[in-house]
Structure formats: structure tokens, C-alpha cells
Design a protein around this motif. Structure first.
Motif, PDB file in Angstrom:
ATOM      1  N   GLY A  90       0.784  -1.226   0.000  1.00 35.12           N
ATOM      2  CA  GLY A  90       0.000   0.000   0.000  1.00 35.12           C
ATOM      3  C   GLY A  90       0.816   1.275   0.000  1.00 35.12           C
ATOM      4  N   ALA A  93       0.119   3.516  -3.091  1.00 34.14           N
ATOM      5  CA  ALA A  93      -1.146   4.242  -2.951  1.00 34.14           C
ATOM      6  C   ALA A  93      -0.990   5.423  -2.005  1.00 34.14           C
ATOM      7  N   THR A  96       1.124   8.160  -3.763  1.00 34.11           N
ATOM      8  CA  THR A  96       0.296   8.794  -4.793  1.00 34.11           C
ATOM      9  C   THR A  96      -0.738   9.708  -4.156  1.00 34.11           C
ATOM     10  N   ALA A  97      -1.341   9.260  -3.042  1.00 30.61           N
ATOM     11  CA  ALA A  97      -2.318  10.082  -2.346  1.00 30.61           C
ATOM     12  C   ALA A  97      -1.706  11.399  -1.902  1.00 30.61           C
ATOM     13  N   ASP A 101      -3.653  14.085  -3.703  1.00 32.87           N
ATOM     14  CA  ASP A 101      -4.839  14.353  -2.897  1.00 32.87           C
ATOM     15  C   ASP A 101      -4.670  15.438  -1.845  1.00 32.87           C
ATOM     16  N   HIS A 113     -10.880  11.792  -4.817  1.00 31.28           N
ATOM     17  CA  HIS A 113     -10.480  10.598  -4.056  1.00 31.28           C
ATOM     18  C   HIS A 113      -9.478  10.969  -2.965  1.00 31.28           C
ATOM     19  N   SER A 115      -7.981  10.055   0.151  1.00 33.28           N
ATOM     20  CA  SER A 115      -8.021   8.727   0.754  1.00 33.28           C
ATOM     21  C   SER A 115      -7.713   8.747   2.245  1.00 33.28           C
ATOM     22  N   SER A 118      -3.973   9.074   2.841  1.00 31.94           N
ATOM     23  CA  SER A 118      -3.470  10.439   2.830  1.00 31.94           C
ATOM     24  C   SER A 118      -3.668  11.100   4.186  1.00 31.94           C
ATOM     25  N   ALA A 144      -0.111  -2.142 -10.937  1.00 33.28           N
ATOM     26  CA  ALA A 144      -0.476  -1.266  -9.818  1.00 33.28           C
ATOM     27  C   ALA A 144      -0.598   0.178 -10.281  1.00 33.28           C
ATOM     28  N   LEU A 148      -3.918   2.664 -10.133  1.00 29.44           N
ATOM     29  CA  LEU A 148      -3.920   4.010  -9.566  1.00 29.44           C
ATOM     30  C   LEU A 148      -4.344   5.044 -10.609  1.00 29.44           C
ATOM     31  N   LYS A 151      -8.038   4.981 -10.782  1.00 26.60           N
ATOM     32  CA  LYS A 151      -8.630   5.590  -9.592  1.00 26.60           C
ATOM     33  C   LYS A 151      -8.662   7.109  -9.697  1.00 26.60           C
ATOM     34  N   TYR A 152      -7.576   7.671 -10.190  1.00 24.70           N
ATOM     35  CA  TYR A 152      -7.481   9.123 -10.288  1.00 24.70           C
ATOM     36  C   TYR A 152      -7.925   9.650 -11.649  1.00 24.70           C
TER      37      TYR A 152
END
Length: 346
Positions: A90, A93, A96-97, A101, A113, A115, A118, A144, A148, A151-152
Motif C-alpha cells: 500500500g 497508494a 500517490t495520495a 490528494d 479521491h 483517501s 493520505s 499497480a 492508480l 482511480k485518479y
């Protein structure tokens, strides 16, 4: 996920301080790990050049004092990597968050998103990137990264192929194309730093006028590459026409033995040594005369003579003429990089 994950910003404004910093040394070590695991570096070469010039910043993710991952925003483009031994936990993720984010990154624009990961990282976050990336690279087209991107709401817009060729020794340009008419029309010699800089930058801009990265290389970018430990003027082949004007080039990149060995922690007696066709170009007015093939043949011969067992190159998959040339020389698929773009309507 452990709450000991900490994020730090590696600023690149002071080159001497950067190169002497723990963060930069950790980043180089992470890059070697990734090359050994994935067969390619985690960041574009221009990204590293721009970082050392102070034009972008890296965000480093530490897990219990070990560098677990790194991300960089260079202009409008995000690149991100997680240490091979720590994937699947994870961390990608979470990083990236942070890059996409975090409220202070958004500059008045919110992502859909935000998260839990984040929010979990908030106590440990330091300086944020200066801009929101709208493009992102997945080096190696990892599943992966594709997840992502979905998701974004980023969509794939470009595919960059890495092709490879096993080199026979000895490899000679003459033996591979004994009847090439280009051999009598052009002369091949080596780039001379300080003398050929202006002419090469101008030619490169013409050759790659529509290329988003290569065509924008400046004098300072060229000088930065000349300062790299891998640069050898003899590996930078240039072609000249009958009037002496530069009409083509094949720039080779061969990492010094100590750097190459760092990317192969357990080398074998017959360890592979990869040499790269870093960039090759032919002036528009010289296209169709066999010069590209001649430059490739001389480049492959030079790589073999320098002890390389494999030649590698990158090319966009929609560059049909280049792909056809490389495949005709025996190059085959190795990996794919995918560039994603943020969807305009979200």
C-alpha cells in the motif's frame, strides 16, 4: 500500513549540497535496486537532469529509516517508484495520495479521491509539490500503476517501447551492410564538446520538433549531460555531409563499470552489460538516404567494441519508420513505459 512512514522533500537548488545529501545517496541506491529488479531506471533522464538543476523536487518516503519510495513532479508530470522489496504493502497508494490528494497541493482544486491513507500520513508530511501533475509515467507498465491511474481518472495516451538486441562480438558496421550507399556520402566522427554544442542543439531541435521532451533540450541540458559520469565524447557519434555540416548523430550511453555493477548486486562471471542508443537523429533533408541505418550500425559496433553485450533503446510505438528500422536490425521488445494524462472531464 505502519505509522512510521515519513515523507521528506529533497530540494535541488544547491547542486553541491544535493549531491552530498543523505537523501540523494538514498535515491541513487533506490534507483540501482529498481534497475536490478525491473530492468530499467525509475525516472526519465531529463527528470534527473532537471532535479540537479533545481527545476523540480523529490518527495522521499522513509519507512523505519529505510527509503521505501520516491516521487517527483517535474513541470506537469509525475513519476513515482516503490522499493522492489516493499511493494504490495500500500505504499504506492499512500505516496500517490500525498502527491495528488493533499489539500495544500491542490491550489484551490479538489480531487474526488481524498483517501484514508493520505489523512493517515498528514502528521508526517513536509513540503508539498509546487504544482498538480496532469501527466504521469509508469515505467514498465506496472499493473499497480494502471490501477492508480484508473482511480485518479488518468488515461493512457502514450507508449514508449524499450527494445533490446544481443550483440555479437566483433560487430562491424561494414559487415552488417557492405553495400550501403550512405557509407560514401557521409562521414562519421565524434562530438567535440565546446565546438559542436550549438550545431547539435539546433539540429536536435529540428529533428525532434514535435517531440515533447527531446525537442526541447537546451544548451544547459546538454552541458548537464556532458557533466554526467557516463559521458564520453567518443561515444557521441556525429554524421557530416560533404559540406561538413552535421546532418545526423547517434549518442551512446554506457554507464561506467562501477555504476553498472551497483545495479547488479550479484553479478555472474558473464554478467550482461547494457549499452544504450541514448538518442539518434537524422536531419529532415537527409532522411531516406540510409543515414539512420548507417548511424545505427556504427553505434552497435561501438557498443560491442566497448564491451557491451546488449544494446537498448527507447522509441515511441507510433513512430512506425523508426520501429521498422530497429526491428530490421534485430531489436525485440523488452519493456514498455506508459504515459497517462488526467481526463479533461471528471
Amino acid at each position: 500500513m505502519s505509522d512510521s512512514l515519513k515523507l521528506e522533500t529533497l530540494r535541488a537548488g544547491d547542486r553541491a549540497a544535493l549531491l552530498d545529501s543523505r537523501g540523494y545517496r538514498d535515491l541513487v541506491a533506490l534507483g540501482a535496486e529498481v534497475v536490478a529488479a525491473d530492468g530499467q531506471p525509475p525516472f526519465n533522464d531529463q527528470t534527473l537532469v532537471d532535479a540537479r538543476a533545481g527545476r523540480c523536487v523529490f518527495t522521499l518516503a522513509y519507512l523505519d529509516e529505510t527509503l521505501a519510495g520516491a516521487a517527483v513532479v517535474n513541470g506537469d508530470t509525475l513519476e513515482l517508484v516503490i522499493a522492489p522489496a516493499l511493494r504490495g504493502r500500500g505504499l504506492g497508494a499512500a505516496l500517490t495520495a500525498h502527491m495528488l490528494d493533499e489539500d495544500k497541493v491542490l491550489v484551490g482544486r479538489r480531487r474526488p479521491h481524498v483517501s484514508y491513507l493520505s489523512r493517515l500520513l498528514e502528521p508526517f508530511q513536509s513540503d508539498a509539490p509546487l504544482a498538480i501533475p496532469t501527466l504521469a509515467w509508469s515505467h514498465g507498465d506496472h499493473p499497480a500503476a494502471a490501477a492508480l491511474a484508473a482511480k485518479y481518472r488518468f488515461s493512457a495516451v502514450r507508449r514508449l517501447l524499450q527494445l533490446r538486441l544481443e550483440l555479437e562480438s566483433p560487430y562491424t558496421a561494414e559487415a552488417s551492410a557492405p553495400n550501403s550507399p550512405a557509407q560514401t556520402d557521409f562521414t562519421i566522427d565524434s562530438f567535440v564538446p565546446g565546438r559542436d554544442d550549438d550545431e547539435w542543439v539546433a539540429l536536435n531541435a529540428r529533428v525532434f520538433a514535435e517531440h515533447p521532451e527531446q525537442g526541447s533540450i537546451t544548451q544547459s541540458d546538454l552541458r548537464a549531460r556532458i557533466d554526467e559520469p557516463w559521458f564520453e565524447a567518443g561515444d557521441f557519434l556525429v554524421a557530416r555531409g560533404p559540406d561538413g555540416a552535421m546532418v545526423g548523430y547517434n549518442w551512446l550511453k554506457i554507464e561506467p563499470t562501477d555504476i553498472a555493477a551497483a545495479a547488479t548486486p550479484t553479478p555472474t562471471p558473464a554478467a550482461e552489460r547494457v549499452g544504450e542508443i541514448y538518442v539518434i537523429g537524422v536531419a529532415p533533408e537527409a532522411a531516406g538516404e540510409g543515414l539512420g541505418r548507417l548511424l545505427m550500425q556504427h553505434g552497435l559496433a561501438a557498443l560491442a567494441a566497448r564491451g557491451c553485450t546488449t544494446a537498448a533503446l527507447y522509441t515511441d510505438d507510433d513512430n512506425a519508420s523508426a520501429v521498422q528500422l530497429y526491428r530490421s536490425l534485430g531489436f525485440t521488445d523488452y519493456t514498455v513505459d506508459v504515459q497517462y494524462r488526467e481526463d479533461a472531464h471528471r
